[in-house]
Design a protein around this motif. Sequence first.
Motif, PDB file in Angstrom:
ATOM      1  N   HIS A   1      -7.148   4.609   4.855  1.00  0.00           N
ATOM      2  CA  HIS A   1      -5.875   5.054   3.815  1.00  0.00           C
ATOM      3  C   HIS A   1      -5.601   5.164   2.187  1.00  0.00           C
ATOM      4  O   HIS A   1      -5.563   6.079   1.673  1.00  0.00           O
ATOM      5  CB  HIS A   1      -4.785   4.112   4.581  1.00  0.00           C
ATOM      6  N   PHE A   2      -7.547   3.730   1.904  1.00  0.00           N
ATOM      7  CA  PHE A   2      -7.304   4.169   0.814  1.00  0.00           C
ATOM      8  C   PHE A   2      -8.131   5.441   0.278  1.00  0.00           C
ATOM      9  O   PHE A   2      -7.986   5.567  -1.098  1.00  0.00           O
ATOM     10  CB  PHE A   2      -8.282   3.185   0.275  1.00  0.00           C
ATOM     11  N   LEU A   3      -9.232   5.465   0.942  1.00  0.00           N
ATOM     12  CA  LEU A   3      -9.673   7.153   0.540  1.00  0.00           C
ATOM     13  C   LEU A   3      -8.881   7.999   0.694  1.00  0.00           C
ATOM     14  O   LEU A   3      -9.094   9.144  -0.159  1.00  0.00           O
ATOM     15  CB  LEU A   3     -11.071   7.392   2.085  1.00  0.00           C
ATOM     16  N   ALA A   4      -8.631   8.131   1.774  1.00  0.00           N
ATOM     17  CA  ALA A   4      -6.818   9.269   1.421  1.00  0.00           C
ATOM     18  C   ALA A   4      -6.572   9.601   0.258  1.00  0.00           C
ATOM     19  O   ALA A   4      -6.410  10.233  -0.427  1.00  0.00           O
ATOM     20  CB  ALA A   4      -6.441   9.253   3.389  1.00  0.00           C
ATOM     21  N   VAL A   5      -5.358   8.386  -0.443  1.00  0.00           N
ATOM     22  CA  VAL A   5      -4.832   8.771  -1.508  1.00  0.00           C
ATOM     23  C   VAL A   5      -5.791   8.533  -2.460  1.00  0.00           C
ATOM     24  O   VAL A   5      -5.392   9.201  -3.447  1.00  0.00           O
ATOM     25  CB  VAL A   5      -4.093   7.101  -1.775  1.00  0.00           C
TER      26      VAL A   5
ATOM     27  N   PHE B   1       0.583  -1.205  -0.122  1.00  0.00           N
ATOM     28  CA  PHE B   1      -0.298  -0.350  -0.115  1.00  0.00           C
ATOM     29  C   PHE B   1       0.966   1.221   0.288  1.00  0.00           C
ATOM     30  O   PHE B   1       0.550   2.681  -0.509  1.00  0.00           O
ATOM     31  CB  PHE B   1      -1.353   0.212   1.679  1.00  0.00           C
TER      32      PHE B   1
ATOM     33  N   LEU C   1     -10.456  15.201   2.905  1.00  0.00           N
ATOM     34  CA  LEU C   1      -9.439  14.769   3.897  1.00  0.00           C
ATOM     35  C   LEU C   1     -10.361  14.487   5.247  1.00  0.00           C
ATOM     36  O   LEU C   1     -10.838  13.269   5.968  1.00  0.00           O
ATOM     37  CB  LEU C   1      -8.410  15.143   4.146  1.00  0.00           C
TER      38      LEU C   1
END
Lengths: 174, 104
Positions: free
Chosen positions: B7-11, A11, A108
Amino acid sequence: MIEGTGPAVAFWGLSALTLLAAGGVVASRNLFHAVLFLVLVFFGIAGFFLLLSADFLAMAQVIIYVGAIAVLMLFAIVLTPRASRDNGETRMAVPGLVVAIAVAGLLLLTIGDVEWRTVARVPELDVAGLGRELLGTWVLPFQLASVLLTAALVGAVMLVRSPREEREESEEER
Amino acid sequence: MSVSLEHFLAVSSLLFAIGLFVALSKRNAVAVLMGVELMLNASNLALVAFARLAETALPVAGHVFVVFVITVAAAEVAVALALAVSVYRARGTIDVDAVTLLRL
């Protein structure tokens, strides 16, 4: 939640690759280099799809985005030879940057604020299920997509073949 | 170590913001199109992450939606690039600052 060191390393590696390549699209001064950075972004997204057990979508991503869309963009660049190869910004660069930062901040903040309900185990996401859903529940959109692709194909051909150029070509032959 | 949905949504949102900046600020029409493609890819990443990690009734629906997004993106990019070539023939430039009239 995906547990394990391997997925975590994958990731962070893919995130760095994708976001740095996207930064390359913004920063590179030559349009050709920008397209090559875009190809790198597409590969990074395909890696994310593999990490999220969407193997068919990863293959489709590589074939359609890298194989077709990126090549089409390179074609568009070489078919406009006297146009600028410069990948510069317009006067709207600063307002655009402000809007982009505002959107990123909003997204965010929302992501951090929401209590996401996640599953512990891997859901059923195999290619056979995708095919069944595509030709079962979503068969009408699936058919409409073929109409859209035909219309886009005919439209693209009509746009590129200008009558003026056809006339010039027939005059050159004479 | 573990990776969560956030994490994925932030990217995905960072990629979307970069694509938005490219689409809003670049001078070349092909570069604007690249920004649109970046935004579509960011949304695809979010959809696939939701399908895998979020609690949904039918996870594969997210994948079906991504298939349609990829299809429409391919159609859109073909027409848009044909438009760019067509505009270039008519005006000799694909600078979005210079192309301000629909007629010749």
